[in-house]
Design an enzyme around this catalytic site. Structure first.
Site, PDB file in Angstrom:
ATOM      1  N   LEU A 145       0.864  -1.175   0.000  1.00  0.00           N
ATOM      2  CA  LEU A 145       0.000   0.000   0.000  1.00  0.00           C
ATOM      3  C   LEU A 145       0.905   1.229   0.000  1.00  0.00           C
ATOM      4  O   LEU A 145       1.974   1.215   0.612  1.00  0.00           O
ATOM      5  CB  LEU A 145      -0.893   0.033   1.247  1.00  0.00           C
ATOM      6  CG  LEU A 145      -1.965  -1.051   1.389  1.00  0.00           C
ATOM      7  CD1 LEU A 145      -2.711  -0.874   2.709  1.00  0.00           C
ATOM      8  CD2 LEU A 145      -2.937  -1.041   0.219  1.00  0.00           C
ATOM      9  N   ASP A 146       0.465   2.286  -0.666  1.00  0.00           N
ATOM     10  CA  ASP A 146       1.216   3.535  -0.622  1.00  0.00           C
ATOM     11  C   ASP A 146       1.381   3.997   0.820  1.00  0.00           C
ATOM     12  O   ASP A 146       0.556   3.678   1.688  1.00  0.00           O
ATOM     13  CB  ASP A 146       0.499   4.623  -1.415  1.00  0.00           C
ATOM     14  CG  ASP A 146       0.387   4.302  -2.896  1.00  0.00           C
ATOM     15  OD1 ASP A 146       1.221   3.525  -3.385  1.00  0.00           O
ATOM     16  OD2 ASP A 146      -0.538   4.825  -3.545  1.00  0.00           O
ATOM     17  N   MET A 147       2.428   4.760   1.073  1.00  0.00           N
ATOM     18  CA  MET A 147       2.724   5.206   2.428  1.00  0.00           C
ATOM     19  C   MET A 147       1.502   5.831   3.103  1.00  0.00           C
ATOM     20  O   MET A 147       1.201   5.541   4.263  1.00  0.00           O
ATOM     21  CB  MET A 147       3.878   6.217   2.416  1.00  0.00           C
ATOM     22  CG  MET A 147       4.234   6.743   3.799  1.00  0.00           C
ATOM     23  SD  MET A 147       5.666   7.858   3.796  1.00  0.00           S
ATOM     24  CE  MET A 147       4.931   9.329   3.059  1.00  0.00           C
ATOM     25  N   THR A 149      -1.687   5.514   2.295  1.00  0.00           N
ATOM     26  CA  THR A 149      -2.911   4.721   2.209  1.00  0.00           C
ATOM     27  C   THR A 149      -2.959   3.796   3.410  1.00  0.00           C
ATOM     28  O   THR A 149      -1.962   3.171   3.760  1.00  0.00           O
ATOM     29  CB  THR A 149      -2.947   3.896   0.906  1.00  0.00           C
ATOM     30  OG1 THR A 149      -2.953   4.787  -0.209  1.00  0.00           O
ATOM     31  CG2 THR A 149      -4.182   3.019   0.844  1.00  0.00           C
ATOM     32  N   ARG A 253      -5.753   5.943  -7.637  1.00  0.00           N
ATOM     33  CA  ARG A 253      -5.521   7.388  -7.712  1.00  0.00           C
ATOM     34  C   ARG A 253      -5.413   7.851  -9.161  1.00  0.00           C
ATOM     35  O   ARG A 253      -5.949   8.900  -9.539  1.00  0.00           O
ATOM     36  CB  ARG A 253      -4.265   7.730  -6.922  1.00  0.00           C
ATOM     37  CG  ARG A 253      -4.376   7.353  -5.439  1.00  0.00           C
ATOM     38  CD  ARG A 253      -3.020   7.258  -4.759  1.00  0.00           C
ATOM     39  NE  ARG A 253      -2.371   8.556  -4.682  1.00  0.00           N
ATOM     40  CZ  ARG A 253      -1.114   8.721  -4.272  1.00  0.00           C
ATOM     41  NH1 ARG A 253      -0.379   7.662  -3.946  1.00  0.00           N
ATOM     42  NH2 ARG A 253      -0.596   9.933  -4.211  1.00  0.00           N
TER      43      ARG A 253
END
Length: 342
Positions: A145-147, A149, A253
């Site tokens: 997961l993105d930082m 998120t 996104r």
């Protein structure tokens, strides 16, 4: 240098790709040119048969294996960090399901050496009790997961389970659903976004929708949960549940930007100032639901994760402008911790 065996199953989205191009998309493999060299050196097999050409096409269901050189790290190369709290939602001897907090990086990267989820997993499980298919610096990591998120992720305690879980993702059998608040009025109650996604040619930090032949197919479906009226300072908002059929970098996104509904708070792909973004300084994106069949026991593992307080606060501030919930919203919003509309 030592070697690690990287193994991947060809999923529907990679059917027909060139071998070197496919390998370059696999976690734990090097660049495409380096993958081509590995093929030429006889270090790559397709269904246990040595590959003979980098231009050979892979097919759905093929098992690709590559012996990839890695720097000598030795056991314990990644330092444990017991100070990072892990919110574990399921655990057995084979795997974990956990909820990642916003702001936590999944694995070491520039500026993040010992403050990542991987460091926390080493502290929790021990370095020798995590899958290492993605490299010595990514123990246990199955998907990322993105930082900024938050939400549910899976981690593996062995190479075999890590490989099996990655195969479930490639075969679209690991169901991942996200909740996202976007800007503007999303008219349909449900929809699908299908595009190619590749790294932007203008900004290497960004991904972009692309029709380049080497762009990777990305499929996102969405269901509208609730809509919020526009005001003088914004165009209104829509709360969506997104279902990932592929797992491209920044996929949701990028897709939301593509359809003209940027994610609220998104600092990379979003738009508008603090007021339009409701003061949120990270993307309103949360991995709220995950479902898969356990690769060892066969049991169905299903977990839901309510929204964290910062995201709940945004929805509470919009409560007075709600235009009502859809049928999907009536079912899902209570599971997110979102109260009724009265």
């Amino acid at each position: 240098m030592s070697e690690t065996l990287v193994s991947a199953l060809v999923g529907p989205d990679a059917d027909g790709m060139r071998l070197d191009a496919f390998l370059a998309t696999v976690d734990g493999c090097p660049s495409r040119s380096a993958c081509a060299r590995l093929i030429g050196e006889g270090a790559v097999t397709i269904n246990s048969t040595p590959a003979t050409s980098k231009s050979e096409c892979v097919c759905l269901g093929d098992r690709i294996q590559a012996c990839v050189p890695v720097a000598q790290g030795g056991p314990g190369a990644l330092s444990p960090n017991p100070d990072i709290e892990l919110d574990v939602r399921f655990e057995d001897e084979h795997l974990l399901v956990l909820s990642k907090q916003a702001g936590l990086v999944c694995h070491p990267s520039p500026g993040h050496v010992d403050d990542t989820l991987a460091n926390a997993l080493v502290a929790h499980c021990g370095y020798g009790h995590l899958g290492m298919l993605q490299g010595d610096d990514r123990p246990g990591i199955v998907h990322r997961l993105d930082m900024d998120t938050s939400g549910l992720m899976v981690a593996a305690k062995s190479d075999e389970v890590q490989r099996a879980l990655q195969d479930l993702i490639r075969l679209r059998a690991l169901d991942r659903r996200y909740v996202v608040l976007v800007q503007g009025y999303v008219a349909p109650d449900a929809g699908t976004v299908t595009t190619g996604i590749a790294r932007s040619t203008r900004d290497r930090l960004r991904m972009a929708v692309s029709d380049d032949p080497m762009a990777r197919e990305a499929i996102t479906t969405f269901a509208t949960l609730e809509r919020f009226e526009a005001s003088r300072s914004d165009e209104g908002y829509s709360l969506l549940e997104c279902h990932l059929y592929t797992g491209r970098t920044h996929q949701i996104r990028v897709h939301m930007r593509h359809i003209g509904h940027q994610v609220v708070g998104d600092q990379l792909y979003g738009r508008g100032g603090d007021r339009q973004n409701r003061g949120l300084r990270r993307q309103f994106l949360h991995s709220w639901h995950i479902r898969f069949d356990h690769p060892v026991t066969g049991a169905t593992i299903e977990r839901a994760d309510a929204l964290p307080d910062d995201l709940l606060g945004i929805l509470e501030s919009l409560k007075g402008s709600s235009m009502g919930r859809t049928e999907a919203g009536e079912r899902i919003c209570p599971q997110l911790g979102v109260g009724d509309l009265s």
